[in-house]
Design an enzyme around this catalytic site. Structure first.
Site: not given
Lengths: 412, 1134
Positions: B409, B411, B545, B599, B681
């Protein structure tokens, strides 16, 4: 506004107080105990300097807090300590260790040295074995020319046959006399277990009630216990030999010693005659039992010497130590004075049938060295192993030198 | 538990109800005529497996379900039933030892569980009954009971929050024991019930709750409450996970709450989540099973050969039944076939030691104890976190040495997940940390378009943007700060808590720009603006979210009555929704920031009129009330609401690379693993990170397979994908032809490829087409992937991550995969991969909980794989091979002996030797070898990652080494047996002329065997600690002492005193001594030769490496990060 738990309040309080204290004292991190001391001191100080009106309220908080702080800070310390792995050589896999490396530098000399030592041992063994003199006489009587042929007929009883042999060189005493059987499976599983060691140890209970292992040689037709029971005892070798020295036409008996032909521990510990409390008579002790079917005489009549009778008859003990291979040799007698050159005659009482299972019977005279009987195998094996070791050493040396050369060239 | 299960199943079968109705407080409600209390299970938690009466049968059943145990049981039973050569004790003793030890261990664990269950089930809880609080035992709680929980207590079952002692109808809860997230979460009461404060009031409530049947997802819940007040229409309210207090969570910062029990006992979410994970099996274990089958075949064929030869041999009547060992009538009467079968079984029993019980025990112990070295490793301890590595399963230690693919991954795994607000762009103008000065850094003038925008947005825009940052989030303010005058220490600094570090960074960023979020009270958000005035906004709605929408919104009402919707989210999800604002400039900004590895989030807003809001509100309400497909309906509504936005700006947050992430990635790559980055991302951000962690480098040719790329073609999507794939394939495969000419793996000479693929493209490839040609695409993709040295997959949904792992896992070569991640979105891939590693990261502990191993930081992966994995692989591989070897040379002489004992299944060794060989004489040395061996030091392993390649592809457990060991075993067996056989050519071995029997023969063989087998380990051991010395020499000494002792006494319980003084007598013979020495030497010599000869190249390489390293150390300072990878790969390859 939400209520704040006492714990949170205390922790924050304590942090402030400790901070304050440490900034004055020039600050080192405190242990839980120190911290609690700091806290109490700090609090006392705090109480003193504060105005009196609020003290009542504060003190109750403070008393709670110093305790809780102590506990909480200890918990915190413990949490950190608990999680932190120990820095020991064992846990970090850093135990001091010897790290051998099988490099040619060590191995090659070892190979050469080993080879030399082995060759030396091998030579010693080889010559020792060659010095052992062995005279082997076959007397199965399968071929009609054989002197014992007539004894192989079924109807002969107490058959005797003679075999002559010549000794060229003096056999120094003691000379050992063996009988040898071929194709006799004493190591057969069913045969090998067919014995009762408790009975043979003189246990009266098992004398009357032999173990199930002995079956079908456990009881006779009338349910009388057999002593000694089992297939091994039942098939005990019963040929006997008498050795004569032939001096021209004069024949003299060579004395045969039957003592010490079995293991000391077997004779003295493992095998014992049943003993009755009252009497010493072996025959009485055996009362109620029957002899094994194939035996001509009961166990208590094996020998006249009471030291060598019953279960502690040495011939019997020797027989009971079952052989490892189908061709085996068992010690029969010892000739303490050795054999002088000349003609000898063995008189055999031929009782033991072997032809039915394609067996052979032999009688053997052998001297003994420190390594036992004649056996060239060990010496040859040592010699071969030693030379192989040296040869591989040489090969590896060549490979090594060649490789080194290549290596150097590569580096260049 | 049983009852619950039955209830559940029966209910499912009879009525197929997918919801349950609960009468709060068991009060009948006016609406429903008949009050039908449904039957739910009680609140008893049963985590224990056994009860007193079923322990023995159930435990035995469980244990004998394992193939190995079952096999040994069968052997034992055969021994009991059939007349076999060895007594049942020889195989029964070890088996029952193992079974009993396991049973005791499991029983003890279960007893602990019973105790824990008991204390939980009997703990007092407070239930409202008839307007009063009644103390009850926890297990007595019924569904529908109103439960009162005080601060710092855990909830005894799943509760719907009815009322809280806090004024705003919220309560705070930590779910640390459920999912490891220690932050406090806010739960809400239903508005209609939040006013009830006393027991009497709560008890007067008349309501029903409809909710779904229990399901294990902790974060999903759908329900509806109908509140009946006097004479009015019942009010229906939706219930979601924010109303559901889960069993196991703890109440915090709230005096007490009342809640109604809806799921109890084994139906609570905690209990449903309790089920264990599926077992993962390592490659080594699979190899063991293959070898086991080989040995089983050897065993069976040996037995068959033995049986056949026996009957051939017996066809000669002279051999069949010699007079001295005649058969009984019973034996004669048995059917020939039955006899043969019995003989076969006897052989099986005689040779069964070739597959030893102790191997399983030793392997288990090695794995279990070995995993402690991972937990103990202080190099994997993180001071900051206060925790070290965690081993969740010890079954996979050796798999760590076999990894070929690493899926990571981004992040939180490659990066710190420690967000820092770097810059923002308001209305097209760039702001960097300070409001007043536009920062132009030195190089930015060369940056092309990025630097051209420098200036100031209007004040109004600026403030709107900052307000948006302050309002559009779900951050909470930690509350300790507002207590006593004494505690105002930090001078008004606020501690923000949120499940997403990005949000915290944004709020912090807004603070540095002058707008401080001060927290929320009664649904009102307080903001301190630049003039230190407090602005108050009423929070109307949160459109939360989710990873699919990739954005969130809030609807707030200003004091003046204006209603705003603020929306922030990923650029790709915001831009389509925007129709005004300086889109181009902002897009440029976003891309520039993304290239820098930041980001980015875009912020947009729109103003709503009251009418519009009312409409939205009703829509949302409707969707929230839905019991079915609520998520989908909500998403639809959200989608409708978030349109026609005005773009006001973008933010850029930096996520720093983790310490040594780049070095770790590089080490993993030079160890032969291909590293794939899977992230949700943006492509640009992810690419920047990949460059930063040196996954990509400038010499690499990057292939793109992204939506952007695909859209460049004009044709149909599927065709495009195909074309693109073919094209890429051509590029890659052409190159492969080159590379096959030159040496493989020397990357430096050939072109390197990196592949970038995004979620949309992947789903196109994965999507099965009408003609079902999906396999084709997949194959193409895989072929491309295999040629690429670095692969980046961006814009991945959690499930897609797992899909990729699965795709790679199921290729022909079945490579071993490892997935590492820290967040909940990585769980699926962590579970899918062969080895799942969780980082104990910031985003909760889900990944760590579901992983096989949890480590604090990405850099720890290096030691975990290169050192621990390598060592454990070597250890277990050697252990397994050695076990087979030592049992082969144990049993082979026994097989050979059958040729000399009339195929009568006569054992060569005494029964105690048969039993103790694997238990006492040879077990501990190999176990400790398996724990302590370091054939290469840990330092070296860490320094030279390419050593990892030596053991790739299960190298030590391939057929070649296996055959080597097998031949060694056979050779040794031959040497042992025939050495003793030729020695016994003359069984007079002492100078007193006495002869030795068959037990001495066996003992000679056995002595040689024990010494050879232990000395073989001596040769193999490269790391001699005192423990190794103690154990190896101790085992040999124990063997000698035991033999003396065993032969020294007439044992009263033995029927046959076979071994009486056999060992001691044997030692009186010089020949026996010489034979033993000779045979040991001969047996070990080939192995020594092979070792010396084969060590050469390796040693040379290692030495050269050392030389190189020394030179490198002296000449150049430690590798600078600028040094191109090219040079390094040279050095490693040479």
């Amino acid at each position: 506004m939400p209520p704040v738990s006492v714990g949170d309040w205390c922790l924050t309080t304590s942090i402030i107080l400790i901070d304050r204290y440490l900034s004055r004292g020039g600050g080192k991190p405190a242990s839980s105990v120190e911290r609690s001391q700091v806290v109490t001191q700090g609090l006392r100080h705090y109480v003193k300097t504060r105005d009196q009106r609020t003290i009542g309220r504060r003190v109750c908080f403070l008393s709670v807090s110093s305790k809780t702080v102590l506990e909480m800070s200890r918990q915190r310390d413990q949490a950190v300590l608990k999680n932190k792995p120990d820095n020991t050589a064992f846990t970090q896999q850093r135990l001091p260790a010897w790290q051998p490396f099988l490099s040619a530098g060590y191995v090659l000399p070892t190979f050469f040295l080993l080879g030399l030592v082995f060759i030396a041992i091998g030579l010693g063994l080889y010559f020792t074995s060659n010095n052992v003199i062995e005279i082997e006489l076959e007397y199965t009587g399968r071929s009609p020319n054989s002197s014992c042929h007539h004894c192989t007929k079924n109807d002969t009883k107490d058959c005797k046959c003679n075999i002559e042999f010549k000794v060229d060189k003096t056999l120094p005493g003691p000379v050992f006399m063996y009988y040898e059987l071929v194709n006799f499976y004493q190591n057969h599983r069913k045969y090998g277990v067919s014995r009762d060691d408790d009975q043979l140890n003189g246990d009266l209970k098992y004398l009357k009630e032999p173990s199930e292992y002995c079956f079908p040689f456990r009881q006779d037709g009338q349910n009388r216990p057999i002593a000694p029971c089992g297939a091994i005892a039942n098939s005990m070798f019963n040929d006997s030999f008498v050795l004569y020295k032939v001096n021209n036409s004069e024949i003299s008996k060579v004395p045969l010693n039957s003592k010490g032909i079995s293991w000391w521990t077997d004779y003295n510990v493992k095998f014992n005659n049943p003993k009755l409390d009252n009497g010493t008579d072996l025959k009485q002790a055996f009362e109620g039992t029957v002899k094994p079917h194939n035996w001509p005489r009961p166990a208590y009549e094996l020998d006249t010497n009471p030291e060598n009778n019953g279960f502690i008859n040495e011939d019997f003990i020797v027989w009971m130590r079952t052989a490892a291979l189908p061709t085996f040799r068992k010690l029969y007698r010892r000739i303490d004075d050795g054999l002088q050159p000349g003609k000898y005659l063995v008189e055999i009482s031929y009782n033991y049938p072997v032809l039915s299972f394609n067996g052979q019977k032999r009688v053997t005279f052998s001297t003994i060295s420190w390594m036992g009987g004649r056996n060239p195998f060990l010496g040859i094996a040592y010699l071969v192993c030693g030379s192989v070791s040296i040869v591989t050493g040489i090969i590896m040396l060549i490979v090594y030198i060649k490789y080194q050369g290549q290596n150097i060239r590569k580096v260049e | 538990m049983f009852r619950c299960a039955v209830n559940r199943w029966c209910a499912g079968e009879e009525k197929r109800v997918d919801s349950r109705t609960i009468y709060v407080g068991h009060h009948p409600t006016p609406e429903i005529e008949a009050f039908l209390p449904q039957n739910f299970c009680d609140n008893r938690i049963v985590s224990s497996k056994y009860t007193y009466w079923n322990f023995i049968p159930k435990n035995l059943f469980e244990q004998f379900r394992r193939i190995a145990n079952f096999y040994f049981l069968i052997i034992f039973l055969v021994q009991v039933i059939v007349d076999t050569p060895t007594s049942p004790v020889t195989s029964g003793l070890p088996l029952f030892f193992v079974i009993i030890v396991t049973a005791i261990k499991q029983g003890y664990e279960d007893w602990l569980r019973h105790k824990a269950d008991h204390s939980v089930n009997k703990s007092p809880v407070y239930v409202v009954n008839g307007g009063k609080i009644v103390e009850k035992q926890s297990e007595k709680i019924q569904v529908g009971d109103i439960v009162c929980v005080k601060e710092d207590e855990t909830f005894p079952c799943d509760l719907i929050l009815l009322s809280s002692s806090r004024e705003d109808g919220t309560c705070y809860v930590t779910t640390a024991s459920l999912d490891g997230e220690s932050s406090q979460k806010t739960y809400f009461t239903v508005p209609d019930t939040s006013a009830f404060r006393t027991e009497m009031e709560v008890d007067s409530l008349s309501a029903t709750i409809e909710c779904e049947q229990p399901q294990p997802d902790l974060y999903k819940f759908v329900g509806r409450i109908h509140v009946f007040s006097d004479k009015q229409e019942p009010v229906a309210r939706s219930l979601g996970p924010e109303n559901l207090l889960l069993r196991g969570a703890t109440l915090k910062n709230t005096d007490k709450i009342y809640g109604v029990a809806i799921y109890t006992g084994m139906e609570t979410k905690m209990a449903l989540n309790y089920q264990g994970k599926s077992q993962k099996r390592s490659v080594v274990e699979k190899s063991i099973n293959v070898f086991l089958i080989v040995y089983l075949c050897i065993l069976v064929s040996k037995s068959l050969i033995g049986t056949m030869l026996k009957y051939i041999w017996q066809s000669d009547p002279a051999n069949d039944e010699p007079w001295y060992s005649s058969k009984t009538g019973k034996e004669k009467n048995i059917n020939q076939l039955v006899k043969m079968f019995i003989d076969f079984l006897s052989y099986m029993v005689l040779f069964n030691f070739i597959i030893p019980v102790s191997m399983y025990v030793t392997v288990e112990m090695q794995k279990f104890l070995g995993s402690y070295f991972i937990t103990w490793d202080k190099d994997m301890y993180d001071e900051h976190l206060g925790e070290g590595a965690l081993v969740n399963t010890s079954d996979l230690n050796e798999e760590l040495g076999q990894i070929q693919y690493v899926f990571t991954d981004k992040t939180g795994t490659l990066t710190e997940n420690n967000m820092e607000f770097i810059e923002c762009c308001i209305d097209g103008f760039k702001y960097k940390n300070f409001v007043d000065s536009c920062v132009v850094d030195g190089i930015s003038s060369n940056d092309g378009p990025c630097s051209s925008i420098c200036g100031m947005a209007g004040k109004e825009k600026e403030e709107l943007f900052l307000r948006a940052l302050c309002l559009c989030h779900t951050v909470q303010v930690k509350e300790e700060d507002k207590v006593d005058g004494l505690l105002k220490q930090h001078g008004g600094s606020y501690t923000y808590i949120s499940s997403s570090p990005d949000e915290v960074a944004l709020v912090q960023g807004a603070k540095t720009l002058g707008f401080t979020f001060q927290g929320m009270e009664n649904n009102r958000m307080k903001i301190q603006n630049r003039e230190t005035e407090i602005e108050i906004y009423e929070l109307l709605q949160i459109l939360s979210f989710d990873p699919v929408r990739r954005r969130m919104s809030v609807i707030v009402k200003e004091n003046s009555g204006r209603i705003f919707l603020f929306c922030k989210g990923a650029d790709s999800s915001i831009f389509p929704k925007v129709n005004t604002g300086k889109q181009e400039e902002i897009r440029l900004h976003v891309e520039c920031s993304a290239v820098d590895g930041l980001r980015t989030l875009c912020v947009a807003y729109k103003e709503l009129t009251q009418d519009e809001y009312d409409q939205i509100s009703t829509q949302l309400q409707e969707a929230k009330m839905a019991l079915k497909d609520r998520d989908k309906k909500l998403a639809d509504v959200y989608d409708k609401i978030e349109i026609d936005l005005h773009l006001i700006g973008a933010t850029a947050v930096e996520d720093k690379l983790q310490e040594q992430a780049a070095e770790t990635v590089e080490a993993l790559r030079s160890a032969g693993m291909s590293v794939w980055v899977l992230t949700g991302d943006k492509m640009e951000t992810a690419m920047a990170t990949c460059y930063a962690c040196r996954l990509f480098h400038t010499n690499m040719k990057l292939l793109e397979l992204t939506t952007k790329n695909i859209q460049e073609f004009k044709a149909r999507n599927e065709a495009k994908v195909h074309e693109l794939l073919l094209e890429l394939h051509k590029v890659v495969v052409q190159d492969k032809k080159y590379s096959s000419v030159s040496q493989l793996r020397s990357w430096s000479t050939t072109q390197e490829f990196g592949l970038i693929i995004d979620g949309a493209a992947l789903s196109l490839i994965m999507k099965p087409t009408q003609d079902g040609s999906t396999g084709n695409y997949k194959d193409l993709l895989l072929q491309i992937c295999q040629r690429c040295t670095a692969i980046l997959c961006c814009r991945m949904a959690p499930l897609q991550k797992a899909q990729i792992v699965k795709m790679v896992k199921n290729t022909k070569e079945h490579p071993i995969t490892l997935a590492i991640g820290d967040g909940a979105n990585d769980v699926s891939m962590v579970l899918e991969a062969h080895v799942g590693i969780g980082l104990k990261g910031k985003e909760g502990r889900q990944a760590a909980r579901n992983s096989d191993y949890a480590i604090p930081k990405f850099k720890h992966l290096q030691k975990l794989l290169l050192a621990h994995g390598h060592l454990y692989y070597i250890r277990i591989a050697h252990l397994v091979q050695y076990f087979f070897y030592k049992n082969l040379c144990f049993i082979f002489p026994q097989f050979l002996y059958q040729f000399y004992c009339g195929f009568s299944q006569q054992p060569l060794y005494d029964a105690t030797y048969l039993t103790f060989y694997n238990i006492c004489f040879t077990s501990l040395p190999i176990l400790l070898y398996g724990l302590l061996e370091q054939h290469i030091s840990i330092e070296m392993l860490k320094k030279d990652p390419s050593l990892y390649r030596n053991i790739a592809n299960n190298a030590l457990l391939q057929w070649k080494p296996f055959l080597y060991w097998t031949f060694l075993g056979l050779f040794n067996g031959l040497v042992f047996f025939f050495g003793a056989y030729f020695l016994y050519d003359n069984s007079t071995l002492t100078d007193n002329g006495q002869v030795y029997g068959n037990w001495t023969f066996g003992t000679i063989v056995f002595t040689v065997l024990v010494f050879t087998v232990n000395l073989k380990l001596v040769l193999d051991t490269q790391y001699w600690t005192w423990i190794n010395h103690f154990v190896i020499w101790g085992s040999l000494a124990f063997f000698v002492i035991f033999s003396f002792f065993w032969g020294g006494i007439i044992w009263p319980f033995l029927k046959q005193q076979r071994m009486y003084f056999v060992f001691a007598q044997m030692l009186t013979s010089v020949s026996a001594w010489l034979t033993i020495i000779l045979l040991i030497t001969v047996s070990l010599m080939p192995d020594v030769m092979v070792k010396v000869l084969s060590k050469h190249p390796d040693k040379g390489r290692l030495q050269k490496y050392l030389v190189y390293n020394k030179a490198a150390d002296t000449v150049s300072t430690p590798r600078s990060p600028v040094e191109p990878l090219l040079a390094r790969s040279f050095s490693i390859e040479s």
